[in-house]
Write an enzyme that holds these catalytic residues in place. Structure first.
Site, PDB file in Angstrom:
ATOM      1  N   ARG A 122      70.509  14.983 -31.289  1.00  0.00           N
ATOM      2  CA  ARG A 122      68.932  13.862 -31.627  1.00  0.00           C
ATOM      3  C   ARG A 122      68.163  14.825 -31.071  1.00  0.00           C
ATOM      4  NH1 ARG A 122      69.550   7.417 -33.481  1.00  0.00           N
ATOM      5  NH2 ARG A 122      67.491   7.638 -32.479  1.00  0.00           N
ATOM      6  N   ARG A 155      75.123  11.941 -26.094  1.00  0.00           N
ATOM      7  CA  ARG A 155      75.458  11.946 -27.849  1.00  0.00           C
ATOM      8  C   ARG A 155      75.818  13.290 -28.968  1.00  0.00           C
ATOM      9  NH1 ARG A 155      72.620   7.115 -31.236  1.00  0.00           N
ATOM     10  NH2 ARG A 155      70.611   8.198 -30.187  1.00  0.00           N
ATOM     11  N   ARG A 195      62.051  -4.845 -34.318  1.00  0.00           N
ATOM     12  CA  ARG A 195      61.081  -4.328 -33.569  1.00  0.00           C
ATOM     13  C   ARG A 195      60.323  -5.096 -32.652  1.00  0.00           C
ATOM     14  NH1 ARG A 195      64.627   0.760 -33.824  1.00  0.00           N
ATOM     15  NH2 ARG A 195      64.676   2.293 -32.060  1.00  0.00           N
ATOM     16  N   ARG A 248      61.810   5.698 -24.167  1.00  0.00           N
ATOM     17  CA  ARG A 248      62.371   4.966 -25.964  1.00  0.00           C
ATOM     18  C   ARG A 248      62.767   3.411 -25.109  1.00  0.00           C
ATOM     19  NH1 ARG A 248      66.616   8.118 -28.308  1.00  0.00           N
ATOM     20  NH2 ARG A 248      67.063   6.652 -29.468  1.00  0.00           N
ATOM     21  N   LYS A 258      74.203   0.405 -31.618  1.00  0.00           N
ATOM     22  CA  LYS A 258      74.166  -0.682 -32.820  1.00  0.00           C
ATOM     23  C   LYS A 258      74.698   0.318 -34.040  1.00  0.00           C
ATOM     24  CE  LYS A 258      69.665   0.056 -31.877  1.00  0.00           C
ATOM     25  NZ  LYS A 258      69.463   0.364 -31.157  1.00  0.00           N
TER      26      LYS A 258
HETATM   27  P1  AP5 Z   1      75.370   4.397 -31.184  1.00  0.00           P
HETATM   28  O1  AP5 Z   1      75.804   3.551 -32.094  1.00  0.00           O
HETATM   29  O2  AP5 Z   1      74.901   5.862 -31.727  1.00  0.00           O
HETATM   30  O3  AP5 Z   1      73.296   4.093 -30.581  1.00  0.00           O
HETATM   31  P2  AP5 Z   1      72.503   3.049 -31.129  1.00  0.00           P
HETATM   32  O4  AP5 Z   1      72.560   1.396 -30.110  1.00  0.00           O
HETATM   33  O5  AP5 Z   1      72.653   2.594 -32.420  1.00  0.00           O
HETATM   34  O6  AP5 Z   1      70.902   3.920 -30.349  1.00  0.00           O
HETATM   35  P3  AP5 Z   1      69.938   4.637 -31.257  1.00  0.00           P
HETATM   36  O7  AP5 Z   1      69.633   5.879 -30.284  1.00  0.00           O
HETATM   37  O8  AP5 Z   1      70.855   5.258 -32.702  1.00  0.00           O
HETATM   38  O9  AP5 Z   1      68.994   3.439 -31.128  1.00  0.00           O
HETATM   39  P4  AP5 Z   1      67.523   3.392 -31.064  1.00  0.00           P
HETATM   40  O10 AP5 Z   1      67.200   2.759 -31.550  1.00  0.00           O
HETATM   41  O11 AP5 Z   1      66.864   4.043 -29.855  1.00  0.00           O
HETATM   42  O12 AP5 Z   1      67.582   4.493 -32.576  1.00  0.00           O
HETATM   43  P5  AP5 Z   1      66.826   5.022 -33.990  1.00  0.00           P
HETATM   44  O13 AP5 Z   1      67.643   5.727 -34.452  1.00  0.00           O
HETATM   45  O14 AP5 Z   1      66.913   3.449 -34.355  1.00  0.00           O
HETATM   46  O15 AP5 Z   1      75.653   4.521 -29.256  1.00  0.00           O
HETATM   47  C1  AP5 Z   1      75.100   5.926 -28.448  1.00  0.00           C
HETATM   48  C2  AP5 Z   1      76.104   6.611 -28.367  1.00  0.00           C
HETATM   49  O16 AP5 Z   1      76.465   6.172 -26.590  1.00  0.00           O
HETATM   50  C3  AP5 Z   1      76.870   7.473 -28.614  1.00  0.00           C
HETATM   51  O17 AP5 Z   1      76.986   8.273 -27.853  1.00  0.00           O
HETATM   52  C4  AP5 Z   1      77.890   6.487 -29.001  1.00  0.00           C
HETATM   53  O18 AP5 Z   1      79.562   7.779 -29.273  1.00  0.00           O
HETATM   54  C5  AP5 Z   1      78.257   5.836 -27.538  1.00  0.00           C
HETATM   55  N1  AP5 Z   1      79.137   4.432 -28.082  1.00  0.00           N
HETATM   56  C6  AP5 Z   1      78.704   3.945 -28.756  1.00  0.00           C
HETATM   57  N2  AP5 Z   1      78.993   2.406 -28.096  1.00  0.00           N
HETATM   58  C7  AP5 Z   1      79.845   3.086 -27.087  1.00  0.00           C
HETATM   59  C8  AP5 Z   1      80.489   2.343 -25.893  1.00  0.00           C
HETATM   60  N3  AP5 Z   1      80.826   0.810 -26.740  1.00  0.00           N
HETATM   61  N4  AP5 Z   1      81.117   2.439 -25.304  1.00  0.00           N
HETATM   62  C9  AP5 Z   1      81.212   4.230 -24.987  1.00  0.00           C
HETATM   63  N5  AP5 Z   1      80.291   4.926 -25.889  1.00  0.00           N
HETATM   64  C10 AP5 Z   1      79.161   4.162 -26.939  1.00  0.00           C
HETATM   65  O19 AP5 Z   1      65.492   4.375 -33.947  1.00  0.00           O
HETATM   66  C11 AP5 Z   1      65.508   5.938 -33.472  1.00  0.00           C
HETATM   67  C12 AP5 Z   1      63.297   5.854 -33.777  1.00  0.00           C
HETATM   68  O20 AP5 Z   1      62.522   5.660 -35.208  1.00  0.00           O
HETATM   69  C13 AP5 Z   1      62.404   4.951 -32.889  1.00  0.00           C
HETATM   70  O21 AP5 Z   1      62.348   5.396 -31.585  1.00  0.00           O
HETATM   71  C14 AP5 Z   1      61.155   4.862 -33.685  1.00  0.00           C
HETATM   72  O22 AP5 Z   1      60.283   5.699 -33.310  1.00  0.00           O
HETATM   73  C15 AP5 Z   1      61.580   4.564 -35.415  1.00  0.00           C
HETATM   74  N6  AP5 Z   1      62.499   3.339 -35.607  1.00  0.00           N
HETATM   75  C16 AP5 Z   1      63.523   2.877 -35.857  1.00  0.00           C
HETATM   76  N7  AP5 Z   1      62.958   1.490 -36.172  1.00  0.00           N
HETATM   77  C17 AP5 Z   1      62.082   1.256 -36.766  1.00  0.00           C
HETATM   78  C18 AP5 Z   1      61.237  -0.117 -36.317  1.00  0.00           C
HETATM   79  N8  AP5 Z   1      61.980  -1.042 -36.643  1.00  0.00           N
HETATM   80  N9  AP5 Z   1      59.763  -0.389 -36.367  1.00  0.00           N
HETATM   81  C19 AP5 Z   1      59.182   0.991 -36.026  1.00  0.00           C
HETATM   82  N10 AP5 Z   1      59.856   2.638 -35.830  1.00  0.00           N
HETATM   83  C20 AP5 Z   1      61.337   1.970 -35.795  1.00  0.00           C
HETATM   84 MG    MG Z   2      71.063   4.263 -34.590  1.00  0.00          MG
END
Ligand code: AP5
Ligand code: MG
Length: 224
Positions: A163, A130, A91, A174, A16
């Site tokens: 992270r 990552r 979410r 997760r 994402k």
């Molecule tokens: P990356 O682009 O970083 O993936 P991402 O989908 O952004 O993954 P996140 O871990 O950020 O998602 P998340 O939803 O768990 O975390 P968030 O920060 O939102 O890519 C991942 C890796 O793969 C990278 O190394 C990249 O280089 C590689 N890659 C990407 N695309 C690729 C491809 N096509 N091929 C190969 N490699 C690739 O949330 C964190 C925490 O915050 C949650 O757990 C929760 O506690 C809280 N939180 C956030 N939002 C909410 C909400 N709305 N409600 C409640 N709690 C929330």
């Molecule tokens: Mg992200």
């Protein structure tokens, strides 16, 4: 120009954030990633960060009311008047309902929810490799997207770190949270005709190309 009010949906590690960076540069949309907002709040030790920290460290979702306030405020801000890109929100179904209500009050509507689909095995592979830069959170992967200088960010030279929630045990939790609480949103948006699916197992450039093509079609349809 028609508004682009977009959501990026998908499991942890789906890409994402990776796609968001490209879409922001394509369309100049204000970008609201709730994970990034929460991590910044934790770093600042603000009230929001203090409340959110324990949930995030466990890999659980923070309570809906806490995060909804943050997002509604941003969607309602002048910079988001012509559109926005949400990453990681909504979410849960209550979060989706809050967003829908906020948009309705502003007499606006969602353009699309972009679902990036990848398998659980791929999520584990991606998140274990990552690395993010300490300064701004620019994202790399040890194998799929390595930095030019090992251990340092190409963009600002700051050190790359893992992270806190990317340890394998936390990633597995997760994923469970995604399947239990976030997956119902797929059907929710599908029923409303707003869901667009993308195969996230393709390369970042391919996924980006597919998303751009879909958005171009959506805009053409709107203008007709
Ligand atoms: P990356 O682009 O970083 O993936 P991402 O989908 O952004 O993954 P996140 O871990 O950020 O998602 P998340 O939803 O768990 O975390 P968030 O920060 O939102 O890519 C991942 C890796 O793969 C990278 O190394 C990249 O280089 C590689 N890659 C990407 N695309 C690729 C491809 N096509 N091929 C190969 N490699 C690739 O949330 C964190 C925490 O915050 C949650 O757990 C929760 O506690 C809280 N939180 C956030 N939002 C909410 C909400 N709305 N409600 C409640 N709690 C929330
Ligand atoms: Mg992200």
């Amino acid at each position: 120009m028609t508004e682009l009010n977009l959501i990026l949906l998908g499991p942890p590690g789906a890409g994402k954030g990776t796609q968001a960076e490209r879409l922001v540069s394509d369309f100049g949309l204000p970008y609201y990633a709730t994970g990034d907002i929460l991590r910044a709040a934790v770093k600042e030790e603000s009230e929001l960060g203090q409340e959110a920290r324990a949930y995030m460290d466990r890999g659980d979702l923070v309570p809906d009311d806490l995060i909804c306030r943050v997002v509604v405020e941003r969607v309602d801000s002048p910079e988001a008047r012509d559109g926005f890109l949400l990453d990681g929100f909504p979410r849960t179904i209550p979060q989706a309902d809050t967003l829908a209500e906020a948009l309705e009050n502003l007499d606006r509507r969602l353009t699309a929810t972009l679902l990036i689909d990848v398998s659980d095995e791929e999520v584990i592979r991606r998140l274990s490799g990552r690395r993010v830069c300490k300064e701004k959170g620019h994202t790399y992967h040890l194998i799929f997207d390595p930095p030019k200088n090992e251990g340092f960010c190409d963009q600002d030279g700051s050190p790359l770190v893992q992270r806190d929630d990317d340890r394998e045990e936390t990633v597995r939790h997760r994923l469970k949270v995604f399947h239990d609480q976030t997956k119902p949103l797929i059907e929710h948006y599908e029923k409303r005709g707003l869901l667009r699916r993308f195969d996230g197992s393709r390369s970042p450039d391919e996924v980006h190309g597919h998303i751009r093509a879909t958005l171009a079609t959506l805009r053409l349809e709107e203008e007709l």
